[in-house]
Each structure stands twice: as structure tokens, then as C-alpha cells.
Design an enzyme around this catalytic site. Structure first.
Site, PDB file in Angstrom:
ATOM      1  CG  ASN A 146      11.198  33.739 -25.170  1.00  0.00           C
ATOM      2  OD1 ASN A 146      10.885  35.229 -24.838  1.00  0.00           O
ATOM      3  ND2 ASN A 146      11.934  33.627 -24.819  1.00  0.00           N
ATOM      4  CB  CYS A 151      18.389  32.995 -26.768  1.00  0.00           C
ATOM      5  SG  CYS A 151      16.931  30.891 -26.659  1.00  0.00           S
TER       6      CYS A 151
END
Lengths: 385, 385
Positions: free
Chosen positions: B150, B324
Site C-alpha cells: 500500500n 496508519c
């Protein structure tokens, strides 16, 4: 006519809540962890919503952990507390009338080295403190008792249990979803360390729960990852749902008193008039310590599922007990715990009103139910007048 | 001008998806477990949506488990498989470039009696099968490797890993959220036993994830309760979100080919023109085995956070790596795994385009970025031309 009296199973999302959510779907859609304009807006919405939601239970924002729903909150509270605190003891107490998720969590802990006791209830579904105290040992670390039964609506002596637990240094968790939006909740005042709430139970979106975690209470996380929710619950925050729940809380601030007054009138009409119009019909649950929107009956000679299907044909949606177990053939564990026989438990009907219930709906149920019960009894080989 | 090139961190919900969700908020709001009209409608929507979503990966409806998001799916896959199958072995392999949730899950399992090996990657972020095979022992029960990074967008040799694992009876989990909607996914063909997907990654609502569980694969549930999702994931089903994700899949069926073509042109322009306009700028990740929407660079003498703030001031939203972990000071573990030094990893920029990206936005970034980088370099005591 369509009548929905199963607000306990599922609630529509308030249209004002949907309106509050929409901008977060495709305008303010950022990730709070991102370092840019969209990320900042998401962080702001998250912080503001968290404070608003905390306000519903007079808590601080940093005592609120967002989860995916009440079931996950119950898991995080009970399993999270047990695993994190097992050095203190290995005994847990739950009530006979808790939600099936609590009972299944208890079974899981029993398989993992814990001992679980279930505190019984009286015929009205209420716990007596002495019965709880009888089960406490020096190994007891956690008591989990629902605030009110989502089936029969009996409200538990939560403050009494909280004071008792606090005095003995035992953590106290309560699943408050059935009471949410109906009773005033104040965990700090009531000696509650962990409280499960859900968004949909106050007309917010599904897929969002809350666990109130009193400052200083330590839990093991259940979902591990990026460390969101102070490490207690990882996963990208569901901002549209959180903003929606905050709006649902704001609506309650304005309307809860009036709304609960209206529910109480509906409930009292059902409780007074149904047994007077239908012979051999009895109220389940407590007469006074009862949720303001809950009417729960049993009928001699009636099978609950057949009753639901007849009511469905007449346009009425209701329940025989917890939706979470409706599709199994087991009788409600809550009703069995109040001392009913299996066949009595199977002959029960739960009517729960809510925000969009009208007088017309209540009148229709009062007019329709007697004929439906009479029709079923005529078919029953067991029922004799 | 406002430019959003951080689709990796968060995506807006497609307005057509929101439209598809709305009726499930306050018209069809039933609980699928209820035995009435609203309950039946919910069950029907759930079944239909499950089939549609399964279709995205050529799977069957009963191989789809709904969760609250990708992080929970990763938890259920890895912890659920490990705990359920620990009699078979106690060794797990994950990749160096997996999402932080996978790494933190691995740490959790290490504390709970498992051994975890991390398979390294080459300088482009790609795994070589031999490096994986070197780490397999007769105690290995599970391999978890992301489908694509990602961050740097490198696509892994998933089919090769799948075939290798299948031959040896080792379960294979892949977190496919970064590839979802961009690459064609077919777990049965690729030897994948468990696949993590998320709704928001295909422009569906947040708060919903999927775990594909191949028939016959056994897991321990993580969230215990009413037994929804065949006992693998309890909690009332989030029907509006599930119906929304199904709509997102339907849109992909129609539009994915065109959309991916568009993304590829955007990406290729960024990858060709940015290094040609900015000296000492290098591409991170693979040149060919790369997600079609991902461009990832590092710049000598640039600090990524400072770059993001300058870009933010210029109206551009981008990322230095996984959202994140953006708010921590750690360099990206993915970039470190490709052999970059800490200071090199800190000088990185990720640009990911998506459904609503326009030519104008790409042009603006190409015109703006060189000046921003130059300005920062002028301030840097370390950078020398």
C-alpha cells in the site's frame, strides 16, 4: 397498515443523522492519521464527535473507545479485561439474563482457564444483590450484568451492584444498549468501569459501538494493528458513522425527555389493555423497574413463532425475544431464567416502541392482537378456555 | 486549487454507493435475524449483496465473512488461523513489507507461543520465492504476504507463492486491499486460502471489511456472540454498508477497465515527468510490477513531513507512506526493507490517484512540485547541488 414494534431488534437511522453523515462520505472523507487538509478535518470531526458521545454518559472523550458494535464492545470489555487482569484472579460473574454474546463470551473464557458463575434472577428478571454476593470469591475479578434486559425490559439494580463491586475492587461491566436513549446513564456515579453502548440503539448507523473504559482500567486489545483508539482498537476510524452517532446524541439531548414520556404512555396502554382484552395473557418482566418502551407478554396455548407469522400477515412486526436468537428453536434463556417452563417461554410476544411509533399503530395492535390470538387458540389442540 | 492524491490512505465513497445505502438506513432497516417483513428484506439484501461481493473475486457467497474493516480481517485471518490450527504447527511467515497491522499481529502471536519469520524483499520491494522457501520449516502453518504494497505499490508474485504453499499444505493469506479495484483478483486460481478486502478501498463505505475464507479452511472467531457469519464473526450485520459495498462492486464491473487505464496514464506521467523535472529524484518500488495508480519517489535532501506541509499549503494532499503510521516519527518499515537508509526513507513522497483524479490535478502537481522541492532544498544545510 404497517406497524413496526420491534425497535429492540433494529432501529431506523434518524433522517437527521443520515443528513449529518453524508458530507463525511464524499466531501470530508480523510483518514485522521493523514498529515493533510482532509486528514486534519477528519481528526477534528473525530475529536468533536468523541466529546459529544461521551457527554451522553457524562464521561470524558478519552474514556470512549469506538468499536464495530455492541457485540465487539462486550468482547473487548469481558475478554479484554479477563486476559489483561488474570494475575488478579480467574473468576467472572455474569447474569442469567445477559445477551447471548455475553453468555458465549463466558463459554469462551471457561475454555481458556477462567471460571464463570451466573447470577440468577427473580421471577421478574431482576437480580438481588445478595445472590450476586453469594457468588463472589477472592478470585473474582469482573462482574458483567446488563443494565436492562433487551427482551423483557427489566432494569437491574446497577448502582447497587456498582457500589458493591467498587467496595471490593471488582471491575463492573454493564451492557447498556437496551437502556440507551431511554434511561439516564452515568457510569461514574453508578460505579461502572466498563459500559457497552451502540450507535443504532439511539437511531445512529449500524456498525458502530462504544466501550466506555473508566480511566485507569486496563484491557488487552482484541483487534491489533495501527494502534488507533489508544491501542485498544486498531483500524481506520469510521468517521461518517462516528459523526452520525454524535448527531444521534445531540438529538437525544433535545428530545429524550419528551420521547420517553411518549413511549411510557404507549407502553402503559399496551400493558393495561392487552391483558384486559385477551384472557390468560400475562406480563413478563417487572411491573415498575422496566424500560419505558417495552411490553412483553405470554399467552397460554400460543406458540410464539406462529403468532409472529400471523402478525406479519396483519402487517405487524414484533419479536418473541432477542433477534439474535430468533432463528434458532431454543426458547429465550431470559424467560427460562425467570422460571417459565419451555412451553410458556415459547408463547411470548415482545412489543417495543420507538421514535416513529404513532398512536394509530398502537391502536391497530390493540384492535388486531386479540383476534389473532383467538384464531390461533381455536386451532390449538392444547388450549381449553 | 485542491488536489487529492492520497487515495491509498482514504477514498471518498462514490455518490452512487451512498444513494444505494440510503434506503437501508430508514426504510429497509430490519435485522436479518428477525422473523418479520423488515427482517426478511434485510436477509434478502444480505444474501444478494454477499453474492455480488463474492463475484469481485470469483468466489462463492459462503466464502465471504463480513468484518468491520481490513485490520479486523487481517486479525481474523492470521490470529484466527494460528489459534485454530496450532496443533499442526507454531510457525508463521509474514513479509517485511506487510501493513503494520500484520506486523503487530505477528508480535502478538510471538507473545503467545508462535514463532514468526519475516521474508525480506529486494530493492524494488518484491519477494523472491526462494527467500520464502528458505524460511519454511515443518512447523510452518501459515504464510501471510500482501498482494501489493500500500506504500510503494510493488505487486508480489502472489500466484507463485500460492502454488508453493498449496503444494506444501501451508495456508496462504494475502492482504489485498491495496490491489482491490486495480488488479483482477482470483484467490481460487492463485492458491489463496484467506484474502483481506475492504469496502472503502473500492469507494464503498468505511467500517466494513471482508475476509475471503476458502471452503474447508478453519478459523477461531475473534468476536464471539450471536453466531452471525457462520459463527466466524458475531454482531448484527451492517446491512447499509454491505449493500453499499455491493454497489461499489457493481460499479467496478462496469468501469474498472476504463478506470485502470486512466490511472495508468496518470501514474506514468508522474513517474516519467517528476524525475525529469526534479534533479536527484528517484522512483521507489518496482518499475513494472507496480499498482497502476501508485507513484512513489524519494528526493535527496528533503524531509518528507516538511514536503507534505508545503504541499498542503499549495492545496495538494499526499502521503509519505502508510497513513496508519504517518503520525509517528518512525521511517516507513517498507522503505527500510528495500534497503533505504533512514534519511532516504524520510525523504519520500507517495502519490496515489483514484476515481476522481483529473488531468488538471496531475498537471498542477507536475507544475507545483519542482518549486516546492527546490524551495525546501534551499533551506537545507545538508543539500548540495
Amino acid at each position: 397498515m404497517e406497524v413496526y414494534l420491534d425497535y429492540q431488534s433494529s432501529k431506523p437511522v434518524d433522517p437527521r443523522v443520515v443528513e449529518a453523515m453524508v458530507p463525511f462520505f464524499h466531501e470530508n472523507f480523510g483518514n485522521p492519521s493523514s498529515l493533510h487538509t482532509e486528514g486534519d478535518a477528519a481528526t477534528e470531526a473525530l475529536t468533536h464527535s468523541r466529546e459529544t458521545i461521551a457527554g451522553l454518559i457524562h464521561a470524558d472523550g478519552d474514556e470512549i473507545v469506538f468499536t464495530s458494535g455492541a457485540t465487539e464492545s462486550n468482547n473487548l470489555a469481558i475478554i479484554g479485561y479477563a486476559l489483561r487482569n488474570k494475575k488478579k484472579g480467574d473468576h467472572i460473574i455474569v447474569s442469567e439474563v445477559d445477551h447471548i454474546s455475553v453468555h458465549n463470551i463466558a463459554k469462551y473464557l471457561e475454555k481458556n482457564g477462567f471460571t464463570v458463575s451466573k447470577v440468577p434472577v427473580d421471577r421478574y428478571g431482576r437480580i438481588h444483590l445478595q445472590k450476586l454476593a453469594d457468588r463472589v470469591t477472592d478470585r473474582t475479578i469482573l462482574v458483567s450484568v446488563c443494565y436492562a434486559s433487551n427482551e423483557i425490559g427489566t432494569v437491574q439494580p446497577v448502582a447497587e451492584i456498582g457500589a458493591y463491586c467498587r467496595e471490593r475492587g471488582i471491575a463492573f461491566h454493564t451492557d447498556a444498549v437496551a437502556a440507551e436513549g431511554l434511561l439516564s446513564l452515568d457510569p461514574a456515579q453508578d460505579g461502572i468501569d466498563l459500559m457497552t453502548l451502540s450507535s443504532n440503539d439511539i437511531y445512529g448507523p449500524k456498525g458502530l459501538g462504544v466501550l466506555f473504559v473508566r480511566k485507569g482500567v486496563r484491557l488487552s486489545p482484541l483487534v491489533i494493528g495501527g494502534g488507533q483508539e489508544r491501542g485498544l482498537r486498531s483500524g481506520t476510524e469510521n468517521i461518517p458513522a462516528i459523526a452520525g452517532m454524535a448527531k444521534a446524541v445531540e438529538i437525544l439531548h433535545e428530545e429524550m425527555t419528551d420521547e420517553v414520556g411518549r413511549f411510557t404512555l404507549f407502553r402503559d396502554r399496551l400493558i393495561e389493555e392487552i391483558p384486559s382484552r385477551i384472557p390468560r395473557c400475562y406480563l413478563n418482566g417487572h411491573t415498575k423497574e422496566r424500560l419505558p418502551n417495552n411490553a412483553h407478554f405470554r399467552f397460554d396455548g400460543i406458540e410464539g413463532e406462529a403468532l409472529l407469522l400471523r402478525l406479519k400477515a396483519a402487517g405487524i412486526s414484533a419479536s418473541t425475544g432477542s433477534a439474535c436468537t430468533s432463528k434458532t428453536l431454543e426458547p429465550s434463556h431470559t424467560l427460562i431464567a425467570t422460571g417459565l417452563l419451555h412451553e410458556e417461554a415459547h408463547g411470548s410476544l415482545e412489543l417495543t416502541c420507538g421514535r416513529f411509533t404513532t398512536d394509530t399503530e398502537i391502536n391497530y395492535v390493540l384492535d388486531t392482537l386479540p383476534g389473532v390470538v383467538e384464531g390461533l387458540r381455536k386451532l390449538s389442540p392444547l388450549y381449553k378456555e
